[in-house]
Design a protein around this motif. Sequence first.
Motif, PDB file in Angstrom:
ATOM      1  N   SER A 133      35.712  47.939  42.657  1.00 46.96           N
ATOM      2  CA  SER A 133      34.850  48.748  41.260  1.00 46.96           C
ATOM      3  C   SER A 133      36.230  49.016  40.564  1.00 46.96           C
ATOM      4  CB  SER A 133      34.513  50.671  41.542  1.00 46.96           C
ATOM      5  OG  SER A 133      35.296  50.633  42.830  1.00 46.96           O
ATOM      6  N   PRO A 134      36.432  48.358  39.185  1.00 48.91           N
ATOM      7  CA  PRO A 134      37.521  48.329  38.419  1.00 48.91           C
ATOM      8  C   PRO A 134      37.350  49.426  37.260  1.00 48.91           C
ATOM      9  CG  PRO A 134      36.209  46.583  38.100  1.00 48.91           C
ATOM     10  CD  PRO A 134      35.689  47.046  39.077  1.00 48.91           C
ATOM     11  N   HIS A 135      38.481  50.141  36.928  1.00 49.34           N
ATOM     12  CA  HIS A 135      38.354  51.489  36.409  1.00 49.34           C
ATOM     13  C   HIS A 135      38.329  51.055  35.515  1.00 49.34           C
ATOM     14  CE1 HIS A 135      36.596  53.410  40.325  1.00 49.34           C
ATOM     15  NE2 HIS A 135      37.472  53.794  40.720  1.00 49.34           N
ATOM     16  N   HIS A 136      39.351  49.921  34.545  1.00 45.63           N
ATOM     17  CA  HIS A 136      39.625  49.851  32.962  1.00 45.63           C
ATOM     18  C   HIS A 136      39.162  48.495  32.758  1.00 45.63           C
ATOM     19  CE1 HIS A 136      42.362  49.175  29.453  1.00 45.63           C
ATOM     20  NE2 HIS A 136      42.877  50.675  30.465  1.00 45.63           N
ATOM     21  N   PRO A 137      38.581  48.965  31.434  1.00 44.50           N
ATOM     22  CA  PRO A 137      38.061  47.434  30.734  1.00 44.50           C
ATOM     23  C   PRO A 137      38.912  46.143  30.926  1.00 44.50           C
ATOM     24  CG  PRO A 137      37.407  49.418  29.411  1.00 44.50           C
ATOM     25  CD  PRO A 137      38.884  50.131  30.828  1.00 44.50           C
ATOM     26  N   TYR A 138      40.449  46.103  30.917  1.00 48.20           N
ATOM     27  CA  TYR A 138      40.857  45.867  31.375  1.00 48.20           C
ATOM     28  C   TYR A 138      40.760  44.908  32.545  1.00 48.20           C
ATOM     29  CZ  TYR A 138      45.030  41.816  31.085  1.00 48.20           C
ATOM     30  OH  TYR A 138      45.705  40.659  31.196  1.00 48.20           O
ATOM     31  N   THR A 139      40.764  45.053  33.237  1.00 48.90           N
ATOM     32  CA  THR A 139      40.493  44.981  34.908  1.00 48.90           C
ATOM     33  C   THR A 139      39.735  44.214  35.626  1.00 48.90           C
ATOM     34  OG1 THR A 139      41.881  47.022  35.694  1.00 48.90           O
ATOM     35  CG2 THR A 139      41.633  45.785  37.452  1.00 48.90           C
ATOM     36  N   ALA A 140      38.324  44.813  34.551  1.00 45.56           N
ATOM     37  CA  ALA A 140      37.248  44.303  34.544  1.00 45.56           C
ATOM     38  C   ALA A 140      36.743  43.141  34.202  1.00 45.56           C
ATOM     39  CB  ALA A 140      35.938  45.336  33.809  1.00 45.56           C
ATOM     40  N   ALA A 141      37.808  43.216  32.902  1.00 41.99           N
ATOM     41  CA  ALA A 141      37.695  41.922  32.244  1.00 41.99           C
ATOM     42  C   ALA A 141      38.127  40.327  33.031  1.00 41.99           C
ATOM     43  CB  ALA A 141      38.283  41.724  30.856  1.00 41.99           C
ATOM     44  N   LEU A 142      39.144  40.526  33.355  1.00 45.70           N
ATOM     45  CA  LEU A 142      39.631  40.301  34.113  1.00 45.70           C
ATOM     46  C   LEU A 142      39.326  39.376  35.205  1.00 45.70           C
ATOM     47  CD1 LEU A 142      43.597  40.841  34.736  1.00 45.70           C
ATOM     48  CD2 LEU A 142      43.107  39.195  33.506  1.00 45.70           C
ATOM     49  N   LEU A 143      38.676  39.720  36.018  1.00 45.11           N
ATOM     50  CA  LEU A 143      37.475  39.954  37.677  1.00 45.11           C
ATOM     51  C   LEU A 143      36.154  39.713  36.820  1.00 45.11           C
ATOM     52  CD1 LEU A 143      38.038  43.570  38.822  1.00 45.11           C
ATOM     53  CD2 LEU A 143      39.305  41.137  39.584  1.00 45.11           C
ATOM     54  N   SER A 144      35.754  39.644  35.877  1.00 45.98           N
ATOM     55  CA  SER A 144      34.406  38.526  35.701  1.00 45.98           C
ATOM     56  C   SER A 144      34.926  37.180  34.920  1.00 45.98           C
ATOM     57  CB  SER A 144      33.794  39.677  33.938  1.00 45.98           C
ATOM     58  OG  SER A 144      35.084  39.804  33.022  1.00 45.98           O
ATOM     59  N   ALA A 145      36.440  37.168  34.360  1.00 48.35           N
ATOM     60  CA  ALA A 145      36.555  35.856  34.048  1.00 48.35           C
ATOM     61  C   ALA A 145      36.674  34.821  35.445  1.00 48.35           C
ATOM     62  CB  ALA A 145      38.060  35.980  33.331  1.00 48.35           C
ATOM     63  N   LEU A 146      36.299  35.508  36.919  1.00 47.14           N
ATOM     64  CA  LEU A 146      36.889  34.527  37.653  1.00 47.14           C
ATOM     65  C   LEU A 146      36.078  34.130  37.746  1.00 47.14           C
ATOM     66  CD1 LEU A 146      38.150  37.348  40.840  1.00 47.14           C
ATOM     67  CD2 LEU A 146      39.943  35.418  39.207  1.00 47.14           C
ATOM     68  N   GLU A 179      34.428  32.267  39.800  1.00 42.36           N
ATOM     69  CA  GLU A 179      33.081  32.687  41.642  1.00 42.36           C
ATOM     70  C   GLU A 179      32.534  33.959  40.475  1.00 42.36           C
ATOM     71  OE1 GLU A 179      37.895  33.965  42.868  1.00 42.36           O
ATOM     72  OE2 GLU A 179      36.689  32.144  41.670  1.00 42.36           O
ATOM     73  N   ARG A 180      32.697  34.270  39.815  1.00 37.04           N
ATOM     74  CA  ARG A 180      32.105  35.688  39.308  1.00 37.04           C
ATOM     75  C   ARG A 180      30.954  35.320  38.257  1.00 37.04           C
ATOM     76  NH1 ARG A 180      34.360  41.167  40.697  1.00 37.04           N
ATOM     77  NH2 ARG A 180      35.108  41.825  42.717  1.00 37.04           N
ATOM     78  N   ALA A 181      31.119  34.068  37.754  1.00 44.36           N
ATOM     79  CA  ALA A 181      30.905  34.144  36.009  1.00 44.36           C
ATOM     80  C   ALA A 181      28.550  33.607  37.017  1.00 44.36           C
ATOM     81  CB  ALA A 181      30.954  32.660  35.685  1.00 44.36           C
ATOM     82  N   THR A 182      28.249  34.981  35.656  1.00 47.97           N
ATOM     83  CA  THR A 182      27.068  34.326  35.985  1.00 47.97           C
ATOM     84  C   THR A 182      26.642  33.146  34.975  1.00 47.97           C
ATOM     85  OG1 THR A 182      26.130  36.516  34.920  1.00 47.97           O
ATOM     86  CG2 THR A 182      26.316  36.498  37.186  1.00 47.97           C
ATOM     87  N   GLU A 183      26.870  32.541  34.022  1.00 49.59           N
ATOM     88  CA  GLU A 183      26.833  32.110  33.628  1.00 49.59           C
ATOM     89  C   GLU A 183      27.238  30.507  33.277  1.00 49.59           C
ATOM     90  OE1 GLU A 183      26.637  34.016  29.315  1.00 49.59           O
ATOM     91  OE2 GLU A 183      25.698  35.194  30.163  1.00 49.59           O
ATOM     92  N   ARG A 184      26.724  29.863  32.610  1.00 50.98           N
ATOM     93  CA  ARG A 184      27.285  28.319  32.650  1.00 50.98           C
ATOM     94  C   ARG A 184      29.014  29.103  31.365  1.00 50.98           C
ATOM     95  NH1 ARG A 184      24.498  22.584  30.526  1.00 50.98           N
ATOM     96  NH2 ARG A 184      26.390  21.306  30.889  1.00 50.98           N
ATOM     97  N   ARG A 185      28.581  28.855  30.973  1.00 50.63           N
ATOM     98  CA  ARG A 185      29.497  29.705  30.109  1.00 50.63           C
ATOM     99  C   ARG A 185      30.500  30.809  30.502  1.00 50.63           C
ATOM    100  NH1 ARG A 185      31.869  27.727  24.930  1.00 50.63           N
ATOM    101  NH2 ARG A 185      33.062  28.677  23.869  1.00 50.63           N
ATOM    102  N   LEU A 186      31.689  30.111  31.161  1.00 48.35           N
ATOM    103  CA  LEU A 186      33.284  30.962  31.409  1.00 48.35           C
ATOM    104  C   LEU A 186      33.508  32.100  30.659  1.00 48.35           C
ATOM    105  CD1 LEU A 186      34.909  31.767  34.108  1.00 48.35           C
ATOM    106  CD2 LEU A 186      36.471  30.357  33.585  1.00 48.35           C
ATOM    107  N   PRO A 187      33.231  33.539  30.908  1.00 46.55           N
ATOM    108  CA  PRO A 187      33.516  34.361  30.382  1.00 46.55           C
ATOM    109  C   PRO A 187      35.216  34.767  29.545  1.00 46.55           C
ATOM    110  CG  PRO A 187      31.834  35.900  31.865  1.00 46.55           C
ATOM    111  CD  PRO A 187      32.139  34.229  32.116  1.00 46.55           C
ATOM    112  N   THR A 188      35.250  35.237  28.766  1.00 45.80           N
ATOM    113  CA  THR A 188      36.539  34.924  28.152  1.00 45.80           C
ATOM    114  C   THR A 188      37.207  36.325  27.910  1.00 45.80           C
ATOM    115  OG1 THR A 188      36.234  34.455  26.376  1.00 45.80           O
ATOM    116  CG2 THR A 188      37.168  33.112  27.736  1.00 45.80           C
TER     117      THR A 188
END
Length: 326
Positions: free
Chosen positions: A244-257, A259-268
């Motif tokens: 549970s990241p609380h800062h939007p930057y931390t959440a964005a870093l984790l979503s770019a991993l 293994e966490r990507a839910t779509e074909r294109r990796l989030p940036t």
Amino acid sequence: MPLLEIRNLTVEFTTAAGPFRAVDGVDATVDQGDVLAIVGESGSGKSVSMLAMMGLLPWTATITADRMSFDGRDLRNLGARERRKVIGRDMAMIFQEPMSSLNPCFTVGFQIKEALRQHLDLSRAERHTRALELLDLVGIPDPETRLKAFPHQLSGGMSQRVMIAMALSCNPRLLIADEPTTALDVTIQAQILDLLSDLQRDTGMALILITHDMGVVAETAQRVQVQYAGQKVEEQPVRSLFQSPHHPYTAALLSALPERATERRLPTIPGVVPGQFDRPQGCLFSPRCAFADDTCRKVDPPVQGEDMGFARCHYPIATPAKEATS
């Protein structure tokens, strides 16, 4: 009492174009045996903050802090002679580029023994024996031969192991590893990380791991400090941060991993870390944040409490109800 305590550390560099603030009000606390990871993109002030604490920045840097102590000793008022008694013995650092950190003019053995000669009262024979023990400790085969080798005769992984041996030579109480796996292949990266973890566990020393690899953080650290544009924006235990990241930057870093990507294109994360001439008003992350509003763009964000991971944000991400009640 914490082993290392830093409060409101600021580092400004004097440049031809004017002053540049590379570290802006950073706090850090490390206890004996603690493993703290400092993460963030390049330009976040991770390495500079630790180099400032060790007194290894050039004269162009102006360093201020409300508190900067190691084992109860105030590092701000240490003279050069007294600082040399601490740096390299009680506090050591593995630098980012082993090929450029080792002196190409001297053998590996000379450089390891020099650290021992400066800090420990050992005879020449004892220094030689200790150097052999250190190379064996970090997994270098045929240590007697390697002591006679020059840095250019070693591979990148071998050079990194030599750097670790030098840092551990005086049994430091705090080891700072600055991107210890940079430019190494995946197999060697895993070996170096396992080595650092084993040494930390066996010796009980504190470890600060500077990295931008969240996978390394998950495997190695106990606590995570996230930095952005010279500021600390969040700090949590590693499990809590990933859940549970609380800062939007931390959440964005984790979503770019991957293994966490839910779509074909990796989030940036769009945009780049602000530099000397494009530092925004208000929240420094606001130009790249999907949740930013006018308040974020104009007013400096407050630092939230421990329940919100000390997030430096106007609108921290709340913990999901199902996790908060579990």
